[in-house]
Design a protein around this motif. Structure first.
Motif, short mmCIF file in Angstrom:
data_model
loop_
_atom_site.label_atom_id
_atom_site.label_comp_id
_atom_site.label_asym_id
_atom_site.label_seq_id
_atom_site.Cartn_x
_atom_site.Cartn_y
_atom_site.Cartn_z
N ASP A 252 52.79 -95.58 91.70
CA ASP A 252 51.72 -96.48 91.61
C ASP A 252 51.78 -97.50 90.74
O ASP A 252 51.37 -96.97 89.74
CB ASP A 252 50.97 -96.03 93.13
N ASN A 253 52.11 -98.97 90.79
CA ASN A 253 52.06 -99.72 89.71
C ASN A 253 53.15 -99.44 88.54
O ASN A 253 52.20 -100.19 87.86
CB ASN A 253 50.35 -99.63 89.01
N ALA A 254 54.46 -98.98 88.95
CA ALA A 254 55.06 -98.86 87.98
C ALA A 254 56.20 -99.65 88.08
O ALA A 254 56.02 -100.33 88.92
CB ALA A 254 56.07 -97.28 88.03
N LEU A 255 56.36 -100.48 87.26
CA LEU A 255 57.15 -101.83 86.67
C LEU A 255 58.98 -101.62 87.00
O LEU A 255 59.13 -100.49 86.13
CB LEU A 255 57.16 -102.60 86.21
N LEU A 275 55.90 -100.98 91.81
CA LEU A 275 55.90 -100.11 92.86
C LEU A 275 53.93 -100.56 93.31
O LEU A 275 53.58 -100.37 92.23
CB LEU A 275 56.39 -99.11 93.34
N ALA A 276 53.49 -100.86 94.54
CA ALA A 276 52.13 -100.62 94.89
C ALA A 276 51.92 -100.53 95.79
O ALA A 276 52.30 -100.52 96.55
CB ALA A 276 52.15 -102.35 94.53
N ASN A 305 46.30 -107.41 96.70
CA ASN A 305 47.26 -107.78 95.29
C ASN A 305 49.17 -107.40 96.21
O ASN A 305 48.98 -107.82 97.01
CB ASN A 305 47.66 -106.07 94.54
N GLU A 306 50.06 -107.65 95.56
CA GLU A 306 50.94 -108.03 95.45
C GLU A 306 51.97 -106.37 95.78
O GLU A 306 51.70 -105.33 94.68
CB GLU A 306 52.60 -108.69 94.56
N VAL A 307 52.34 -106.32 97.32
CA VAL A 307 52.61 -104.40 97.96
C VAL A 307 53.98 -104.48 97.89
O VAL A 307 54.59 -105.79 98.65
CB VAL A 307 51.92 -104.65 99.10
N PHE A 308 54.52 -103.12 97.53
CA PHE A 308 55.75 -103.41 97.70
C PHE A 308 55.79 -101.91 97.81
O PHE A 308 55.45 -100.92 96.69
CB PHE A 308 56.54 -103.80 96.14
N PRO A 309 56.79 -101.31 98.71
CA PRO A 309 57.59 -101.60 99.79
C PRO A 309 56.83 -102.56 100.73
O PRO A 309 56.00 -102.23 100.48
CB PRO A 309 58.92 -100.70 99.88
#
Length: 405
Positions: A252-255, A275-276, A305-309
């Motif tokens: 989580d929160n990895a770029l 990734l969030a 927050n910006e959610v991905f995926p």
């Protein structure tokens, strides 16, 4: 001239005619011949991918003494046209997908690079560091995934102490304790408090941070595979995929970045994603004041927050079924048509999840009377009609009794 279709078709670009003279002089019994040399240049102002291929130069010479004598020579060169990639994007495969709390799952990032010629070199980075990958072919990718290191089953379902404290603090609601989703606290729905809005928004119930103790390898194994798809315009589309066993607590929160090297680029081209898990869904309800018989739309506008995926949205009614009789509904927007008065005070839950985590958010429906709809005729028309029939029968019986007396 330009040669196309494997040499079967030749397209003439231009023709250049030149006459030259040959002079002979006798000086000191030496014969000297002066040849005039002509040079021509072809310039292509805007080179395209379609210009890639062989070009030929034909030279023909006529003998002045005998016009039937014709000497011809030619040379050729291959023009190799390069094109830098025109677009790059990173997507997640098999999305939207649910969050799995007690079972490990694989996660795949796909990098799509289009418009390049020749095919570019694609690689991945995590938090700025190059990812060491294991190259696998398309045919052996499934077997490699089965043989790759998979985290063992959790040894305990106890949650990490720090995660538990954080979750408990997020679940507190104005000092009223934890929010029970199946049976909400009475203090939250105090009937003595007048409702000023149509929907009461309940704070978010965060469950995405409650992870069990997984046994993961120190360094996850990343499997890398790629495909090259030729395009009709001569370019190549490259799809590079990286797959690993997801650890929501660490990933989580990895770029992650996908970078591209190409001979036509002076510096690498890249695309990044973080990734969030979803956090803090924002709910919008229309109309602002719900009355009996209205159509209500409850929609998730976004997140903190910006959610991905891309997340998966699931709507349920706490303690009952939805208005159409279904248990749950998948989608970003929940529509309740012609709401009856009996739904006043009901609570609806939206579970938003992706492979990184899950979160619940609640809203309570407050319904006001509709002056255009008389009481008792808003929802159960059959029951109202039955009551009318009973009243009519009683009136007729009363009339008969009065006549007899």
């Amino acid at each position: 001239m330009e040669v196309t279709d494997g040499g079967t078709i030749k397209q003439k670009i231009f023709t250049y005619d030149a006459l030259f003279s040959t002079n002979y002089t006798h000086i000191d019994e030496y014969q000297k011949r002066e040849d005039l040399v002509y040079q021509s240049t072809v310039r292509i102002p805007e080179v395209r991918i379609l210009d890639n291929g062989p070009f030929e130069c034909h030279v023909g010479i006529y003998d002045r003494t005998n016009r039937k004598k014709f000497l011809e020579a030619y040379g050729h060169v291959f023009l190799n046209v390069m094109s830098p990639p025109s677009s790059i994007s990173v997507i997640a495969a098999d999305t939207p997908a649910a969050f799995s709390r007690y079972e490990a799952q694989n996660f795949t990032l796909v990098c799509i690079v289009s418009g390049g010629k020749p095919a570019p070199t694609v690689y991945f980075k995590r938090d700025g560091e190059l990812v060491e990958v294991l190259h696998v072919s398309q045919t052996s990718s499934d077997g490699a995934m089965r043989n790759s290191r998979v985290p063992q089953n959790l040894i305990s379902r106890d949650m990490d102490d720090t995660k538990m404290q954080k979750s408990l603090s997020l679940l507190d609601f104005e000092g009223g304790g934890r929010l029970f989703t199946e049976r909400p606290l009475a203090s939250i729905t105090d009937s003595a408090t007048p409702a000023t809005t149509e929907m009461e928004k309940i704070p978010e119930t965060v469950i995405s941070r409650e992870f069990p103790r997984w046994i993961y390898p120190r360094d996850p194994e990343y499997l890398f595979r790629h495909t090259q798809i030729p395009v009709s315009d001569g370019t190549v589309e490259v799809r590079a995929m990286i797959t690993w066993t997801l650890n929501p607590d660490l990933d989580d929160n990895a770029l992650f970045s996908c970078e591209v090297k190409h001979p036509a680029l002076s510096m690498p081209m890249k695309s990044e994603v973080i990734l969030a898990a979803p956090r803090g869904p924002r709910i919008d309800v229309s109309p602002a004041r719900v009355r009996v018989g209205d159509t209500v739309k409850i929609v998730i506008l976004g997140f903190q927050n910006e959610v991905f995926p891309e997340p998966l949205f699931t709507w349920t009614r706490v303690g009952g079924r939805l208005l159409d009789g279904s248990i749950e509904y998948d989608g970003k927007e929940l529509v309740l048509e012609r709401v009856p008065a009996e739904l006043n005070g009901t609570m609806y839950r939206c579970t938003t999840q992706n492979p990184l985590g899950s979160t619940d958010t609640h809203a309570r429906l407050i319904i006001f009377e509709n002056p255009n709809i008389p009481k008792g005729t808003d929802d159960k028309n059959g029951a109202s009609a039955c009551n009318k029939s009973v009243n009519l029968a009683l009136a007729m019986i009363l009339a008969v009794i009065l006549d007899l007396t």
